[in-house]
Design a protein around this motif. Sequence first.
Motif, PDB file in Angstrom:
ATOM      1  N   PHE A 277       0.864  -1.124  -0.082  1.00 46.61           N
ATOM      2  CA  PHE A 277       0.248  -0.062   0.035  1.00 46.61           C
ATOM      3  C   PHE A 277       0.872   1.215   0.020  1.00 46.61           C
ATOM      4  CE2 PHE A 277      -2.293  -3.339   2.115  1.00 46.61           C
ATOM      5  CZ  PHE A 277      -3.524  -3.523   1.264  1.00 46.61           C
ATOM      6  N   VAL A 278       1.840   1.247   0.702  1.00 47.15           N
ATOM      7  CA  VAL A 278       2.792   2.280   0.771  1.00 47.15           C
ATOM      8  C   VAL A 278       3.323   2.613  -0.861  1.00 47.15           C
ATOM      9  CG1 VAL A 278       5.205   3.185   1.452  1.00 47.15           C
ATOM     10  CG2 VAL A 278       3.472   2.046   3.061  1.00 47.15           C
ATOM     11  N   ILE A 279       3.831   1.380  -1.486  1.00 46.00           N
ATOM     12  CA  ILE A 279       4.317   1.598  -2.888  1.00 46.00           C
ATOM     13  C   ILE A 279       3.085   2.002  -3.705  1.00 46.00           C
ATOM     14  CG2 ILE A 279       4.935   0.216  -4.902  1.00 46.00           C
ATOM     15  CD1 ILE A 279       6.352  -1.817  -2.967  1.00 46.00           C
ATOM     16  N   MET A 280       1.830   1.480  -3.384  1.00 46.91           N
ATOM     17  CA  MET A 280       0.889   1.989  -4.324  1.00 46.91           C
ATOM     18  C   MET A 280       0.582   3.620  -3.883  1.00 46.91           C
ATOM     19  SD  MET A 280      -3.314   1.202  -3.818  1.00 46.91           S
ATOM     20  CE  MET A 280      -3.367   2.163  -2.453  1.00 46.91           C
ATOM     21  N   ALA A 281       0.666   4.146  -2.825  1.00 48.00           N
ATOM     22  CA  ALA A 281       0.675   5.428  -2.548  1.00 48.00           C
ATOM     23  C   ALA A 281       1.879   6.152  -3.479  1.00 48.00           C
ATOM     24  CB  ALA A 281       0.750   5.933  -1.220  1.00 48.00           C
ATOM     25  N   ILE A 282       2.774   5.549  -3.416  1.00 51.19           N
ATOM     26  CA  ILE A 282       4.150   6.515  -3.976  1.00 51.19           C
ATOM     27  C   ILE A 282       3.762   6.555  -5.505  1.00 51.19           C
ATOM     28  CG2 ILE A 282       6.483   6.127  -4.839  1.00 51.19           C
ATOM     29  CD1 ILE A 282       6.782   5.078  -1.886  1.00 51.19           C
ATOM     30  N   VAL A 283       3.593   5.243  -6.312  1.00 53.68           N
ATOM     31  CA  VAL A 283       3.097   5.168  -7.682  1.00 53.68           C
ATOM     32  C   VAL A 283       2.163   6.130  -7.850  1.00 53.68           C
ATOM     33  CG1 VAL A 283       2.290   3.632  -9.334  1.00 53.68           C
ATOM     34  CG2 VAL A 283       3.951   2.886  -7.869  1.00 53.68           C
ATOM     35  N   LEU A 284       0.908   6.321  -7.268  1.00 55.38           N
ATOM     36  CA  LEU A 284      -0.008   7.139  -7.588  1.00 55.38           C
ATOM     37  C   LEU A 284       0.282   8.578  -7.715  1.00 55.38           C
ATOM     38  CD1 LEU A 284      -3.126   5.702  -5.716  1.00 55.38           C
ATOM     39  CD2 LEU A 284      -2.808   5.582  -8.223  1.00 55.38           C
ATOM     40  N   VAL A 285       1.275   9.057  -6.716  1.00 54.14           N
ATOM     41  CA  VAL A 285       1.840  10.218  -6.691  1.00 54.14           C
ATOM     42  C   VAL A 285       2.693  10.625  -8.087  1.00 54.14           C
ATOM     43  CG1 VAL A 285       3.272  11.964  -5.425  1.00 54.14           C
ATOM     44  CG2 VAL A 285       1.496  10.567  -4.238  1.00 54.14           C
ATOM     45  N   ILE A 286       3.314   9.627  -8.267  1.00 51.49           N
ATOM     46  CA  ILE A 286       4.388   9.931  -9.254  1.00 51.49           C
ATOM     47  C   ILE A 286       3.816   9.608 -10.875  1.00 51.49           C
ATOM     48  CG2 ILE A 286       6.550   9.057 -10.380  1.00 51.49           C
ATOM     49  CD1 ILE A 286       7.505   8.250  -7.588  1.00 51.49           C
ATOM     50  N   ARG A 287       2.862   8.473 -11.053  1.00 50.23           N
ATOM     51  CA  ARG A 287       2.336   8.169 -12.158  1.00 50.23           C
ATOM     52  C   ARG A 287       0.783   7.618 -11.993  1.00 50.23           C
ATOM     53  NH1 ARG A 287       3.701   6.765 -17.522  1.00 50.23           N
ATOM     54  NH2 ARG A 287       2.654   4.968 -18.366  1.00 50.23           N
ATOM     55  N   PRO A 288      -0.025   8.557 -11.758  1.00 50.10           N
ATOM     56  CA  PRO A 288      -1.481   7.930 -11.327  1.00 50.10           C
ATOM     57  C   PRO A 288      -2.152   7.003 -12.321  1.00 50.10           C
ATOM     58  CG  PRO A 288      -1.109  10.477 -11.461  1.00 50.10           C
ATOM     59  CD  PRO A 288       0.097   9.915 -12.063  1.00 50.10           C
TER      60      PRO A 288
END
Length: 296
Positions: A277-288
């Motif tokens: 879920f942390v990785i998901m949050a980071i990915v959504l910020v960088i590449r939605p």
Amino acid sequence: MLADLLGIPPQLLFGQLLLGLISGAFYAVLSLGLAVIFGMLNIVNFAHGALYMLGAFASYFLLKILGINYWGALILAPIIVGAAGIVIERFLLRRLAGVDHLYGLLLTFGLALVIEGLFVKFFGASGLPYPTPEALKGGVNLGFMFVPWYRAWVVVAAVIVCVFTWWLFERTKVGAYLRAGTENPTLLQAFGVNVPLLTTLAYGYGVALAGLAGVLAAPITQVAPLMGSNLIITVFAVVVIGGMGSIMGAAVTGLAMGMIEGLTKVFWPEASATVIFVIMAIVLVIRPAGLFGRTA
């Protein structure tokens, strides 16, 4: 070796990597089904976990009632679950065509609660054992760890399913029709293609993948009514990371996230339940759109 440099016993490091790869195999197959359904139908299918559970129960019933072994269940259970999915799409989801996606999400979420509630009522919350097939009992000693044959088979089967699904939807005429039907169903219908039938079959195939994952999971985890609800949130996170609707993203990200989760259990066990879920949050910020998703 990396394990020696980090001061970690090789058995622990490679053992957790193997467990992570097995978890990743289930993430990949389940997220693949979700990607197919969302990519082709634009439906967020929250009933996917319940249908995964149905696949496991179907294999259990086939064995206990009809005497059909694991290999037969590996073929029949996904067909049964896929047929149930076709009924769901035909009589429930099709009625929501053209309305906001939120209605489909709420419908499938409610459907999951109903299915799981019924199975809990009749079978209880505790699990039922499913035997490992005779041909896949035992394992191989690699020196630094012991690899059970069945768990190795799960990884191989997941890779085969992922490659086949990618080929089916990205390299065949049927896949081209499905993608075209998602973009412009009216135009495709004008060329004589039965778009509603393609949509129904796509949903049936997507949930059949969930049923297949359930059969693969049955000998590893007990067959239980809530086995899907314990997994589906993580699988949705995997789909978001890979890119909603991306076949390649679902397969690659599923396997990768399983291994990352396994490595986290070695270096920081407390974070293993949240690392995806942390990785998901980071990915959504960088590449939605996700790692493999198409940007607008």
